[in-house]
Enzyme design. Sequence first.
Site, PDB file in Angstrom:
ATOM      1  N   GLU A 116      35.737   5.582  23.255  1.00 28.85           N
ATOM      2  CA  GLU A 116      36.337   4.643  22.479  1.00 28.85           C
ATOM      3  C   GLU A 116      35.660   3.477  23.162  1.00 28.85           C
ATOM      4  O   GLU A 116      36.235   2.271  23.215  1.00 28.85           O
ATOM      5  CB  GLU A 116      38.232   4.320  22.160  1.00 28.85           C
ATOM      6  CG  GLU A 116      38.198   5.548  21.129  1.00 28.85           C
ATOM      7  CD  GLU A 116      39.746   5.461  20.848  1.00 28.85           C
ATOM      8  OE1 GLU A 116      40.374   4.065  22.099  1.00 28.85           O
ATOM      9  OE2 GLU A 116      40.866   6.231  20.656  1.00 28.85           O
ATOM     10  N   GLU A 145      39.882  14.839  16.281  1.00 28.64           N
ATOM     11  CA  GLU A 145      41.304  13.971  15.784  1.00 28.64           C
ATOM     12  C   GLU A 145      41.478  14.219  14.648  1.00 28.64           C
ATOM     13  O   GLU A 145      42.060  12.879  14.633  1.00 28.64           O
ATOM     14  CB  GLU A 145      41.758  12.905  16.958  1.00 28.64           C
ATOM     15  CG  GLU A 145      40.636  13.315  18.398  1.00 28.64           C
ATOM     16  CD  GLU A 145      40.744  12.070  18.995  1.00 28.64           C
ATOM     17  OE1 GLU A 145      42.127  11.044  19.050  1.00 28.64           O
ATOM     18  OE2 GLU A 145      40.603  11.378  20.014  1.00 28.64           O
TER      19      GLU A 145
HETATM   20  O1  G3I Z   1      55.295  10.662  28.319  1.00 25.45           O
HETATM   21  C1  G3I Z   1      56.046   8.752  28.303  1.00 25.45           C
HETATM   22  C2  G3I Z   1      57.513   9.924  28.222  1.00 25.45           C
HETATM   23  O2  G3I Z   1      57.687   9.804  29.961  1.00 25.45           O
HETATM   24  C3  G3I Z   1      58.240   8.808  28.082  1.00 25.45           C
HETATM   25  O3  G3I Z   1      59.251   9.032  28.458  1.00 25.45           O
HETATM   26  C4  G3I Z   1      57.952   8.116  26.393  1.00 25.45           C
HETATM   27  C5  G3I Z   1      58.424   6.859  25.982  1.00 25.45           C
HETATM   28  O4  G3I Z   1      58.231   6.266  24.830  1.00 25.45           O
HETATM   29  O5  G3I Z   1      56.869   8.323  26.658  1.00 25.45           O
HETATM   30  C6  G3I Z   1      55.480   9.450  27.183  1.00 25.45           C
HETATM   31  O6  G3I Z   1      54.654   9.083  27.307  1.00 25.45           O
HETATM   32  C7  G3I Z   1      54.312   8.388  25.398  1.00 25.45           C
HETATM   33  C8  G3I Z   1      52.862   9.734  24.990  1.00 25.45           C
HETATM   34  O7  G3I Z   1      52.289   9.640  24.415  1.00 25.45           O
HETATM   35  C9  G3I Z   1      53.055  11.217  25.228  1.00 25.45           C
HETATM   36  O8  G3I Z   1      54.166  11.421  24.348  1.00 25.45           O
HETATM   37  C10 G3I Z   1      53.501   7.501  25.136  1.00 25.45           C
HETATM   38  O9  G3I Z   1      54.366   6.095  25.357  1.00 25.45           O
HETATM   39  C11 G3I Z   1      52.899   7.182  23.986  1.00 25.45           C
HETATM   40  O10 G3I Z   1      51.090   5.827  24.298  1.00 25.45           O
HETATM   41  C12 G3I Z   1      51.548   8.713  24.489  1.00 25.45           C
HETATM   42  O11 G3I Z   1      51.206   8.227  22.655  1.00 25.45           O
HETATM   43  C13 G3I Z   1      49.203   9.081  22.318  1.00 25.45           C
HETATM   44  C14 G3I Z   1      48.640   8.470  22.100  1.00 25.45           C
HETATM   45  O12 G3I Z   1      47.198   8.939  22.382  1.00 25.45           O
HETATM   46  C15 G3I Z   1      47.644   6.988  23.625  1.00 25.45           C
HETATM   47  O13 G3I Z   1      47.764   7.738  24.802  1.00 25.45           O
HETATM   48  C16 G3I Z   1      50.050  10.519  21.631  1.00 25.45           C
HETATM   49  O14 G3I Z   1      50.884  11.235  21.359  1.00 25.45           O
HETATM   50  C17 G3I Z   1      48.560  11.115  21.391  1.00 25.45           C
HETATM   51  O15 G3I Z   1      48.054  11.330  20.494  1.00 25.45           O
HETATM   52  C18 G3I Z   1      47.343   9.562  21.462  1.00 25.45           C
HETATM   53  O16 G3I Z   1      46.362  10.054  21.462  1.00 25.45           O
HETATM   54  C19 G3I Z   1      45.173   9.459  20.956  1.00 25.45           C
HETATM   55  C20 G3I Z   1      43.350  10.156  21.790  1.00 25.45           C
HETATM   56  O17 G3I Z   1      44.105  10.588  22.897  1.00 25.45           O
HETATM   57  C21 G3I Z   1      42.709   8.983  21.456  1.00 25.45           C
HETATM   58  N1  G3I Z   1      42.330   8.935  19.514  1.00 25.45           N
HETATM   59  C22 G3I Z   1      43.292   8.490  19.169  1.00 25.45           C
HETATM   60  C23 G3I Z   1      44.709   9.279  19.336  1.00 25.45           C
HETATM   61  C24 G3I Z   1      45.693   8.243  18.484  1.00 25.45           C
HETATM   62  O18 G3I Z   1      46.009   7.135  19.473  1.00 25.45           O
END
Ligand code: G3I
Length: 385
Positions: free
Chosen positions: A168, A274
Amino acid sequence: MRPVGTIRVAFRVIGAAAVGGLALVQASGMARGEEPSLKRLAPKGLLIGAALNARQVDGGDPVSLDIVMRQFNSISPENVLKWGAVHPAPDRYVLEPVDKYVTLGKEHDLAVIGHVLVWHQQTPAWVFAGEGGGRADRDTLLSRMRTHIQTIVGRYRGRIHGWDVVNEALDDDGTLRKTPWLEAIGPDYVAKAFEYAHAADPAAELYYNDFNLWKPAKREAAIRLVRELRAGGLKVDGVGEQAHWGVGEPPLADIEKTISAIASGTGVKVLLTELDVDVLPRDPDMWGADLSKKATIRATTNIYPNGLPDAQQEELARRYADIFSLVLKHRAAVSRVTFWGVTDAQSWLHDFPIPGRVNYPLLWDRQGQPKRAFDAVVEVLKAAR
Ligand code: G3I
């Protein structure tokens, strides 16, 4: 191959409505082992992947893992390899979940993907922090980037098939996204990331990954970027279009144009990295996956809280059939399709762009039962054999 999970009989949900709190189910009579397999039906050279979350990697979701082993020949890490997860502090690496992820993939002969090395999201504040409290300078940030890439790519050298090196880096208008990477290092941060990744594992495939590449300005910018990197002698093996799409958006013709233009404009592989299909309404400005954008429409758009009606189930199936028909038409260009999750129980789309909605973006429902969309993809793959 080691068997994972022991699901024997598949059940089909008839319609989607829950009646009196109980979904109507009927045994399809088809043992899961007899279920058609996407990876077996796909043409040679086309990998079919799924993103795994930390729980799946840890064995806590045997239903999904069973599907993965039967249906997919590639895996991507949804979160465990992001900088914040794997390298939360300068001298601290959290490698156990990644070791498990890579071992799982290698034991089951799957093409293991690395996601992601350089991104502006999920990167801890320490990475960008300077000594005196401001932003780190160019040399400091390059040195942190190199150390991170050397450590992570080096550790899995020979075991990770391909890396999303930079994620990105572009805005929808085709300009470089104004991230701390760009601001502190300058536009060559992208090239540096590819240089370090190649040095750490010369045999690994290296990708540029982004969303909304169907938008003309962004598509052209991505093509230019990859051409420039390659003209500078860097190894770039593929462009990943994240493929976070809706049932009606973007138009299929734009998706096709993107596949063709990237393939002919760069000469590298095209990957749908994705893939998921959002069935809920979305503000048009919110297409893509820009996590910094805030939703402008509200929870009244949570329109299928109790199940996806038949008509929408069919619509989803048609969309997936169209996408796979396109992939097969361009099979010389497209080398991998990866779904961003396995079942509907696991999707970031329940919380984006509006938190707390019930979405249905994948091929298996929350219970791990194949949806009409799965059958539709199978039909397309079978017809092309
Ligand atoms: O791991 C913590 C956990 O300890 C905590 O209790 C919890 C509370 O909200 O959050 C957890 O982290 C979350 C993580 O996913 C694991 O579940 C984050 O808040 C959350 O922001 C994160 O979201 C991910 C997002 O990327 C940001 O990294 C999504 O699962 C994931 O599907 C998404 O994937 C992205 C790709 O990497 C890049 N392209 C876009 C795609 C969709 O956004």
